[in-house]
Design a protein around this motif. Structure first.
Motif, PDB file in Angstrom:
ATOM      1  N   ALA A 134       8.138  -1.102   2.012  1.00  0.00           N
ATOM      2  CA  ALA A 134       8.236  -1.666   3.365  1.00  0.00           C
ATOM      3  C   ALA A 134       7.879  -3.154   3.364  1.00  0.00           C
ATOM      4  O   ALA A 134       8.575  -3.967   3.980  1.00  0.00           O
ATOM      5  CB  ALA A 134       7.327  -0.904   4.318  1.00  0.00           C
ATOM      6  N   ARG A 135       6.822  -3.527   2.644  1.00  0.00           N
ATOM      7  CA  ARG A 135       6.442  -4.930   2.572  1.00  0.00           C
ATOM      8  C   ARG A 135       7.503  -5.746   1.846  1.00  0.00           C
ATOM      9  O   ARG A 135       7.796  -6.882   2.216  1.00  0.00           O
ATOM     10  CB  ARG A 135       5.079  -5.091   1.893  1.00  0.00           C
ATOM     11  CG  ARG A 135       3.937  -4.722   2.799  1.00  0.00           C
ATOM     12  CD  ARG A 135       2.565  -5.152   2.299  1.00  0.00           C
ATOM     13  NE  ARG A 135       2.402  -5.331   0.872  1.00  0.00           N
ATOM     14  CZ  ARG A 135       2.211  -4.351  -0.022  1.00  0.00           C
ATOM     15  NH1 ARG A 135       2.143  -3.111   0.384  1.00  0.00           N
ATOM     16  NH2 ARG A 135       2.058  -4.623  -1.294  1.00  0.00           N
ATOM     17  N   ALA A 136       8.094  -5.162   0.809  1.00  0.00           N
ATOM     18  CA  ALA A 136       9.136  -5.865   0.055  1.00  0.00           C
ATOM     19  C   ALA A 136      10.363  -6.131   0.925  1.00  0.00           C
ATOM     20  O   ALA A 136      10.998  -7.181   0.811  1.00  0.00           O
ATOM     21  CB  ALA A 136       9.525  -5.065  -1.183  1.00  0.00           C
ATOM     22  N   ARG A 137      10.675  -5.198   1.779  1.00  0.00           N
ATOM     23  CA  ARG A 137      11.869  -5.341   2.627  1.00  0.00           C
ATOM     24  C   ARG A 137      11.581  -6.055   3.939  1.00  0.00           C
ATOM     25  O   ARG A 137      12.489  -6.567   4.570  1.00  0.00           O
ATOM     26  CB  ARG A 137      12.457  -3.964   2.918  1.00  0.00           C
ATOM     27  CG  ARG A 137      13.010  -3.287   1.684  1.00  0.00           C
ATOM     28  CD  ARG A 137      14.385  -2.750   1.969  1.00  0.00           C
ATOM     29  NE  ARG A 137      14.940  -2.073   0.824  1.00  0.00           N
ATOM     30  CZ  ARG A 137      15.457  -0.857   0.877  1.00  0.00           C
ATOM     31  NH1 ARG A 137      15.465  -0.183   2.003  1.00  0.00           N
ATOM     32  NH2 ARG A 137      15.977  -0.321  -0.199  1.00  0.00           N
ATOM     33  N   GLY A 138      10.325  -6.035   4.375  1.00  0.00           N
ATOM     34  CA  GLY A 138       9.948  -6.697   5.622  1.00  0.00           C
ATOM     35  C   GLY A 138       9.544  -5.702   6.693  1.00  0.00           C
ATOM     36  O   GLY A 138      10.362  -4.876   7.107  1.00  0.00           O
TER      37      GLY A 138
END
Length: 93
Positions: free
Chosen positions: A42-46
């Motif tokens: 989720a953090r990698a994708r935003g």
């Protein structure tokens, strides 16, 4: 010597990397590890985009994906759907 904290999200820069990472995590059969991995993805994708795509607000996402969280399955399902992640069943050896 100074060390920086490892953040898996920094390395999840392609669908192949995300798939390999999540597949390895699922093999561990550890729900807490799965939650952590989904948080990394989720953090990698935003988070903002994930909130929009999943219909969950950002605060709910952070709560659901924090260490020690016990989110409901429907929350995990919505997150995975928004991340375009599909779980496949296979027999255990």
């Amino acid at each position: 010597m100074k060390y920086t904290k490892f953040d898996a999200a920094e390395f999840l820069d392609s669908e192949e990397a995300i798939t390999a990472y999540l597949s390895a995590v699922l093999e561990e059969n550890d729900p807490d590890l799965l939650i952590a991995a989904l948080g990394d993805i989720a953090r990698a994708r935003g988070m903002a985009k994930l909130a929009e795509d999943s219909g969950l607000n950002r605060e709910s996402l952070y709560k659901a994906l924090r260490p020690g969280a016990k989110p409901r399955f429907d929350t995990i399902f919505r997150i995975m759907k928004a991340l375009n992640i599909n779980i496949q069943a296979k027999a255990m050896p």
